[in-house]
Design a protein around this motif. Structure first.
Motif, PDB file in Angstrom:
ATOM      1  N   UNK A 253       0.804  -1.222   0.000  1.00 22.15           N
ATOM      2  CA  UNK A 253       0.000   0.000   0.000  1.00 22.15           C
ATOM      3  C   UNK A 253       0.841   1.277   0.000  1.00 22.15           C
ATOM      4  N   UNK A 254       2.142   1.151   0.235  1.00 26.88           N
ATOM      5  CA  UNK A 254       3.004   2.335   0.246  1.00 26.88           C
ATOM      6  C   UNK A 254       3.017   3.015  -1.109  1.00 26.88           C
ATOM      7  N   UNK A 255       3.002   2.231  -2.189  1.00 22.22           N
ATOM      8  CA  UNK A 255       3.017   2.831  -3.529  1.00 22.22           C
ATOM      9  C   UNK A 255       1.829   3.752  -3.746  1.00 22.22           C
ATOM     10  N   UNK A 256       0.645   3.301  -3.340  1.00 24.98           N
ATOM     11  CA  UNK A 256      -0.562   4.130  -3.506  1.00 24.98           C
ATOM     12  C   UNK A 256      -0.501   5.372  -2.627  1.00 24.98           C
ATOM     13  N   UNK A 269      -5.724   7.423  -9.293  1.00 24.07           N
ATOM     14  CA  UNK A 269      -6.824   6.720  -9.954  1.00 24.07           C
ATOM     15  C   UNK A 269      -6.337   5.881 -11.127  1.00 24.07           C
ATOM     16  N   UNK A 270      -5.430   6.436 -11.936  1.00 25.08           N
ATOM     17  CA  UNK A 270      -4.853   5.675 -13.054  1.00 25.08           C
ATOM     18  C   UNK A 270      -4.093   4.445 -12.541  1.00 25.08           C
ATOM     19  N   UNK A 271      -3.299   4.674 -11.496  1.00 22.53           N
ATOM     20  CA  UNK A 271      -2.512   3.580 -10.941  1.00 22.53           C
ATOM     21  C   UNK A 271      -3.421   2.493 -10.344  1.00 22.53           C
ATOM     22  N   UNK A 276      -5.464  -2.962 -10.403  1.00 15.25           N
ATOM     23  CA  UNK A 276      -6.592  -3.905 -10.367  1.00 15.25           C
ATOM     24  C   UNK A 276      -6.474  -4.949 -11.472  1.00 15.25           C
ATOM     25  N   UNK A 277      -6.167  -4.503 -12.688  1.00 16.57           N
ATOM     26  CA  UNK A 277      -6.019  -5.443 -13.802  1.00 16.57           C
ATOM     27  C   UNK A 277      -4.770  -6.306 -13.627  1.00 16.57           C
ATOM     28  N   UNK A 278      -3.705  -5.709 -13.103  1.00 22.64           N
ATOM     29  CA  UNK A 278      -2.461  -6.448 -12.916  1.00 22.64           C
ATOM     30  C   UNK A 278      -2.628  -7.629 -11.969  1.00 22.64           C
ATOM     31  N   UNK A 351       1.361   2.338 -17.410  1.00 30.27           N
ATOM     32  CA  UNK A 351       1.399   1.805 -16.041  1.00 30.27           C
ATOM     33  C   UNK A 351       1.082   0.313 -16.059  1.00 30.27           C
ATOM     34  N   UNK A 352       0.035  -0.052 -16.803  1.00 30.00           N
ATOM     35  CA  UNK A 352      -0.385  -1.448 -16.867  1.00 30.00           C
ATOM     36  C   UNK A 352       0.684  -2.332 -17.512  1.00 30.00           C
TER      37      UNK A 352
END
Length: 518
Positions: A253-256, A269-271, A276-278, A351-352
């Motif tokens: 969660x540190x990245x977010x 939001x983009x990340x 989620x898809x990753x 990002x994805x």
């Protein structure tokens, strides 16, 4: 006469001692139970997704976004506290080789005590949560939802005993029944005008039904706690697993947090949508086996050869499913984002791509926990997790200047290249297995995945060169990737399919396929 009486007393004592132990499935039973468990686990996962989506769809049309928002504000706290709700004592019950009834009784009361403490914490901090969000309703919501920790705490040991016996049929019935009754109740309360309280009641009813059914199916009758029965060792093992879960929670969660702090809500939001898809490939690959492997491997602790064979078959199956899906997601990222999210989400694409590169090894990395846990090496597991968390957090701090894309690149480098392989080696050392045997079976799967990726990329590039529209490019990439993967699998991995997917096939079909191949 005295000697004969003493002999009888000793025999009776040994019998009582034997009855105190809760037996695990024997090594000869594990294969059959795992095969049945795989079927019920697939049914549970599929049913859970279908019913959850169905109930959510109905409730979303009755309740307002504000109702969900209020519950979400409390869920941020409860998700963190959830890490400590079981204190790893469920896994301790499943993993421990020699487990007595008295130890389970003690763990039962410890779980209740933890549940009461967490409920008390919710009561004490509820005014602070309401003040932080400036929502007075959160006081009552936090207190009532906090009672769920107590209800769930009571059900921990009954459910753990079912998992120890590998009774996944009962677990599936319990989980789906509680989900259905909770969902129906939530809809009833929502229609009746209870608003956000219907979501609270839904959560509590799910937990309460799960508790009642767990007590019925496990036939668990608690007794008073006792001293001197060896509970400390189990609590220590569970506590280390709880700390391990906390480290994993923070590192993931540190990245977010960093993106939200330094780059704002839109970038986060983009990340979030890319992340989620990753996660989907790893979830698809390990969701079924994650419920099976710790009980199965724990039952094989004394048979290292079968232990290693069972693990290697499972990790190869996980890699066979998860790695090509992750690689394929990186290849079709531009078209997939357009299809799922729309043109306004175009910044998600780079990002994805990078996150998907990291997720190629994610299914393999996730299996390390099976080895540490099933072998009882919680301290080693915690040490490895802390080290990896430090490396990962340091990578995020170093790459945050590049925004969400920079974080994704750092994630790809750390998780895709550096962390999985030494962790895999250390997990094998903890389990007393040879890592080269695992590498030997992973290389063909990763090689086939690489060939598939190259072919799909080339076909996509050619389709783009002749100016085909995006959805045609998507179809060509997917078709070429699937066909090349099937062909490569037929030539190089056919026997692996027959052996590794045995647990998911009826015995009659498996025997036919195996005989035909021979």
């Amino acid at each position: 006469m005295i000697k004969e009486k003493n002999t009888e007393e000793i025999a009776e004592y040994k019998l009582c001692q034997k009855d105190m132990y809760i037996e695990k499935p024997s090594s000869t039973q594990v294969g059959t139970l795992a095969r049945k468990g795989a079927f019920w686990s697939i049914l549970l996962i599929g049913g859970r997704q279908i019913f959850s989506l169905g109930f959510t769809t109905v409730l979303a049309r009755i309740l307002s976004p504000e109702d969900y928002g209020l519950i979400g504000m409390v869920s941020t706290l409860t998700a963190l506290m959830l890490v400590f709700s079981e204190m790893g004592l469920s896994t301790a019950t499943i993993q421990t080789k020699n487990l007595t009834q008295a130890q389970v009784y003690n763990l039962f009361w410890i779980n209740i005590f933890i549940g009461l403490i967490l409920w008390g914490i919710c009561y004490l901090i509820s005014p602070s949560i309401a003040s932080f969000y400036k929502k007075r309703e959160l006081v009552d919501i936090t207190i009532v939802l906090g009672s769920n920790f107590l209800i769930s705490g009571i059900s921990v040991q009954p459910l753990a005993l079912l998992k120890r016996k590998m009774d996944f049929q009962s677990i599936t019935i319990i989980e789906l029944s509680s989900l259905i009754l909770g969902g129906v109740s939530g809809i009833f309360f929502a229609i009746s005008g209870y608003g956000y309280w219907s979501l609270v009641f839904q959560t509590l009813i799910v937990s309460f039904v799960r508790l009642v059914l767990a007590l019925i199916f496990s036939k668990f009758l608690p007794s008073l706690p006792r001293r001197g029965v060896g509970t400390y060792r189990l609590v220590n093992f569970g506590g280390l697993l709880a700390l391990n879960g906390l480290c994993i929670y923070f590192s993931r969660n540190v990245d977010s947090v960093l993106i939200g702090k330094f780059w704002g809500v839109a970038e986060l939001g983009y990340y979030d949508r890319a992340y989620f898809l990753m996660m989907l490939p790893s979830m698809i690959a390990t969701s079924v086996l994650s419920q099976l492997m710790v009980p199965s491997l724990s039952a094989l602790q004394d048979d290292r050869e079968r232990f290693g064979k069972a693990y290697r078959k499972s990790i190869r199956m996980v890699a066979f499913i998860g790695c090509p899906i992750a690689a394929g997601l990186a290849i079709v990222a531009p078209e997939m984002v357009l299809l799922i999210y729309g043109e306004q989400w175009a910044p998600v694409v780079p990002i994805l791509i990078w996150l998907s590169i990291a997720s190629i090894t994610q299914p393999i990395y996730n299996t390390n926990g099976w080895l540490f846990t099933a072998s009882g090496k919680a301290k080693s597991y915690l040490a490895v997790t802390v080290t990896n968390a430090i490396v990962l957090i340091g990578t995020f701090i170093f790459t945050i200047k590049g925004g969400a894309v920079g974080i994704a690149i750092g994630y790809a480098i750390a998780m895709g290249l550096f962390l999985p392989w030494p962790t895999l080696y250390l997990a094998h050392q903890a389990a007393n297995l040879r890592v080269r045997d695992t590498y030997r079976i992973l290389i063909p799967v990763l090689s086939v995945t690489a060939i598939m990726s190259i072919i799909a990329l080339m076909c996509g590039f050619l389709a783009k060169e002749i100016n085909l529209i995006w959805w045609n490019i998507l179809i060509i990439k997917i078709f070429s990737g699937i066909m090349s993967f099937i062909i490569m699998t037929w030539f190089f991995l056919k026997q692996m399919l027959i052996e590794d997917f045995e647990k998911f096939l009826p015995k009659r079909i498996y025997n036919k396929l195996n005989n035909k191949n021979l």
